[in-house]
Write a protein that holds these residues in place. Sequence first.
Motif, short mmCIF file in Angstrom:
data_model
loop_
_atom_site.label_atom_id
_atom_site.label_comp_id
_atom_site.label_asym_id
_atom_site.label_seq_id
_atom_site.Cartn_x
_atom_site.Cartn_y
_atom_site.Cartn_z
N ALA A 220 0.81 -1.22 0.00
CA ALA A 220 0.00 0.00 0.00
C ALA A 220 0.84 1.26 0.00
O ALA A 220 0.48 2.26 -0.63
N THR A 221 1.98 1.30 0.74
CA THR A 221 2.75 2.53 0.80
C THR A 221 3.33 2.89 -0.56
O THR A 221 3.65 4.05 -0.80
N ALA A 222 3.44 1.91 -1.44
CA ALA A 222 3.93 2.19 -2.79
C ALA A 222 2.78 2.43 -3.77
O ALA A 222 2.78 3.41 -4.52
N THR A 223 1.75 1.56 -3.75
CA THR A 223 0.70 1.65 -4.76
C THR A 223 -0.34 2.72 -4.45
O THR A 223 -0.98 3.22 -5.37
N SER A 224 -0.51 3.08 -3.17
CA SER A 224 -1.54 4.07 -2.86
C SER A 224 -1.20 5.44 -3.44
O SER A 224 -2.07 6.29 -3.61
N LEU A 225 0.07 5.68 -3.75
CA LEU A 225 0.43 6.93 -4.43
C LEU A 225 -0.22 7.02 -5.80
O LEU A 225 -0.37 8.11 -6.36
N TYR A 226 -0.59 5.85 -6.36
CA TYR A 226 -1.30 5.83 -7.64
C TYR A 226 -2.78 5.60 -7.45
O TYR A 226 -3.51 5.31 -8.40
N GLY A 227 -3.22 5.69 -6.18
CA GLY A 227 -4.60 5.76 -5.79
C GLY A 227 -5.57 4.89 -6.55
O GLY A 227 -5.63 3.68 -6.37
N SER A 228 -6.34 5.52 -7.42
CA SER A 228 -7.50 4.89 -8.04
C SER A 228 -7.15 3.76 -8.97
O SER A 228 -8.02 3.00 -9.37
N ARG A 229 -5.87 3.61 -9.33
CA ARG A 229 -5.52 2.57 -10.31
C ARG A 229 -4.38 1.68 -9.84
O ARG A 229 -3.80 0.94 -10.62
N GLY A 230 -4.06 1.72 -8.54
CA GLY A 230 -2.91 0.97 -8.06
C GLY A 230 -3.22 -0.36 -7.41
O GLY A 230 -2.33 -1.02 -6.90
N SER A 231 -4.50 -0.78 -7.40
CA SER A 231 -4.87 -1.94 -6.60
C SER A 231 -4.27 -3.24 -7.13
O SER A 231 -4.10 -4.19 -6.38
N ASN A 232 -3.97 -3.30 -8.41
CA ASN A 232 -3.37 -4.51 -8.98
C ASN A 232 -1.86 -4.41 -9.13
O ASN A 232 -1.25 -5.15 -9.90
N GLY A 233 -1.26 -3.48 -8.40
CA GLY A 233 0.18 -3.29 -8.47
C GLY A 233 0.56 -2.28 -9.54
O GLY A 233 -0.24 -1.93 -10.41
N VAL A 234 1.78 -1.81 -9.45
CA VAL A 234 2.30 -0.80 -10.39
C VAL A 234 3.67 -1.26 -10.87
O VAL A 234 4.50 -1.72 -10.08
N ILE A 235 3.88 -1.15 -12.17
CA ILE A 235 5.19 -1.46 -12.75
C ILE A 235 5.79 -0.17 -13.28
O ILE A 235 5.24 0.47 -14.19
N LEU A 236 6.91 0.23 -12.67
CA LEU A 236 7.61 1.45 -13.05
C LEU A 236 8.79 1.09 -13.94
O LEU A 236 9.65 0.29 -13.54
#
Length: 992
Positions: A220-236
């Motif tokens: 959550a501390t990483a994906t919540s920065l992308y809020g509405s679209r981060g629930s399935n993880g984020v690939i940077l």
Amino acid sequence: MKKLLLLTVALLFAVVFTTQAQDRSVSGTVTSIDDGSGIPGVNVILKGTTIGTVTDVEGRYRMSVPQDGGTLVFTFIGLATQEVEIGSRSVIDVQMSADVQQLSEVVVLGYSSQSKEKIISSVATVNAEAIENVVLPDVTQILQGQAPGVMVTSPSGQPGAFSDIRIRGTGSIDAGRGPLFVIDGVIVENGDFTQTTETNDVMSNINPNDIESISVLKDATATSLYGSRGSNGVILINTKSGKAGKTQITVRSQYGVVRRNDGEFDMMNSDQVVDYERDLLAAAGLSQAVIDANRPLSLKDTDTDWIDLAFDEGHNQKYEISAQGGNDKTTFFLSGEYFDQDGNLIESEFKRYSMRANIKHQATEKIDLALNFNPSYTEQLNATAGNRFSSPLLGAFVNTPFQSHIDPNTGELYRGDEPGFGIFTSDNFLYSVPRNPVINNNLRMLGNFTAGYNIFENLRIQTKVGLDFISIKESRFFDPTTGDGIAENGEVQRSYNENINYTTQTMLSGNKTINDVHNFDGIAVFEYQKNQFEEFFAAGIGLASGKLKTLQSTATPDGADGSKSEYSFLSYLGQLNYNYNNKYYFTSSIRRDGSSRFGINNRWANFWSVGGSWRISEEDFMSGIGVISSAKLRVSYGTSGNADIGNFQSQALFGFAGAYNGIPSSNATQIANPDLTWETTKVFNIGLDFGVFSDRITGSVEYYNRRAEDMLQEVPVSSTSGFETAIRNIGEMENKGVEVVISSQNLVGAVKWSTNFNIAFNNNKVLKLNDGEDIPNGRQIIREGLPIRSWEQRRWAGVNPADGTPLWFNEDGSTTGSYNAAPEIVFGNAEPDFTSGMTNTWEFKGISLSAFFYAAYGHEIFNSSRRFIESDGQRYGWNHLAVAADRWMQPGDIAERPQAILGGNNQANSSSDRYIEDGSYLRLRNVTLGYNLPSSILGNSGLTRVRVYIQGQNLWTLTDYSGFDPELDENGSEFFRYPQGRSYTFGIEIGL
């Protein structure tokens, strides 16, 4: 007065002369230890003073120092600091190398970067070394097995095909389940945007060698920065940038072959097919004369290997040049690439043309600018899917071998409709596939421009503007002389898709240290994204010749369609980080998102996270424990959202696509739901990072619980509304699991051996559905208390030894011979219990060898292909699996397969768990053997580096699965899919 003035001037000259006499000059050159080039912009400071200078474009410097010497300190970002005693020397040359510890500890988190010891989030990082030169067209495929908790599957071996990615399990039912992609800080589109071609992934437009690192955000501390679209993880994805110094040019070239992989599908030859089908006819009670007429023994004289004809040796080649360099003001990274991969199935290919320009410029002491621009173009020739009669995939395994592909009367290929061609599809794929190309052309332009201003030393503002433009042209053609085109006398289909994604982002960032122990940093961001999508399709039928392939050459229009849509997001976010004495860390973030996709009553939502970490190894009580070199405990909790649904789902809609008596008409197509809002995922994460034996062994252990609530689902609605279903926020689902990462330096010194290992366990469970009702999902069932991909099938009980008929289980364990009477029972699921990856690397005197293994265990696959080619006699006239001959023949036989009967045996090959198999596998994914030529050989050639290597991909697989390939997409079902091939590649890399 004049005497006093002259005396003062004389004294001043004396002081200046004396001071100059006490100083002396020191000069030298600062060079790179890698290639000997001069490094501009290096700070050279006399330690303990403010006296200093900066190296020029050639890396040279000159400065005055005291007569008694001192110490010079050489510093440059990304390079290890050097301190050199001056002594009596007047020339001091220094070689600087990369600060490996500093570089390895910096992790990109999207809106910021942090050193590894400060990280609270659960982040998996894949560096450039693991990405470069791997012979895969899509960077998403390269992630497989490299990051724990990241499951990547390739449903098709078609070059450039779309890959499924799941981070910590499946997180939704009807909304999107894939991660959010962010490239160089800008949210971009990903997925398959095609209309009529089989499969394409827009991420395959990116050259993997342009990538510096990939960060996978999981908690959550990483994906919540992308809020509405981060629930399935984020690939940077962070692409490469230049560094100051001499321009470095790298030239790369690869060439290899791709060979087929048809798994355990061992098909009958002509001898076996003729004998098998003569038995079928005899068992049906037909006379010998009829048997001889339909399956004469003379058919054995022809034995066509359709598999060999469908699969060819493919080739891959890649040519690339890149340059990086710059000075203390401007740095750059430029690259150009051509990539070409033939599939090992006929008429399948993927080509990519890619360029990149990443430029950074320090305009003034306070203002900096950056431009990233990546145009690319791909051409994809698609293999026809296995569910089409003209597919070489289908034909390879079902075409009977006693049928020749060549007409003996003409010496030409059969078309398929001739009386002498006895294939049930009435299609010869060798004739039709080259005449019916399926083509996808994809133009993508990714770019962003950033302007930053340092307001104060510790306060900065920057604005970023991003553009992601995707243009896809698709073409399908059906030659009038082929089976797919003969009914309409030929057909032409054309489609065009255009997707434009705009992003603007303004960020204020700052940091502050109080009393040397209280450290604060934070960001505040405003972000806006707008996406516009447009598509159209047109088709025509009736062609005078197969050589005419344009719409205007068709006699009759056969439909036209088009649509346009858009969505937008508006976001505000903030994050505050605090650490005490670099020992105790705390972070909190909040993001407020507004989306055009949701109802007027719930258009805005808040997402947040909190987290903390404790560097246990920094405590005094750990000083006596020498074996533990580092230890950090991390805990986090927070929320993120899922907005991956269609546009306008909350609104009452009317469609205007119809017509009545030539007059446009409309009808209601969707009911309103003003309360529609985001799915929300709540994630708890706890992890322990550790290092022992002076960090010879490092790793982490993490536990997570990820719970999705208010899931977006299509649910039944009252028939009085005029509709059957509507999307609602109903349902809950949970993923929880454990991830382990271990890296070890097994040998150091002249011979080096390192190991990187990861394993991830995940348990998925559906917790709540609409009124507790099951959701049928093909051969699977979505049910409360079960994993989302649970199989629900009739249970196969084997063969009745008395009469060779099939049996199925009842719920009480008894058996029945009636397929329709047997109940459907839940049996296993398609999601692995765990996935794992392990890489071993050995190095010795310029020689390097690496081997990467990947494993998935504990999931089941439905082998639908087997139903058709192991059909117990139902598919008379097809080819058959060789094992089908091993069947019940007489009373008392204990057999795995029932009696083969013409037309089938009591629905024996109907859908049941007879065709559900263990999908576990262990695969040798990649082996690379390389050699770096020593500098003594390169001499004065002007080359700074030459590396040659050979590489193998998908070389070996251990599995009990009987199909083509156990690596499937998340639905776990196979039907004559394009298998992944084995590749063997030679490459060379030259540095100038």
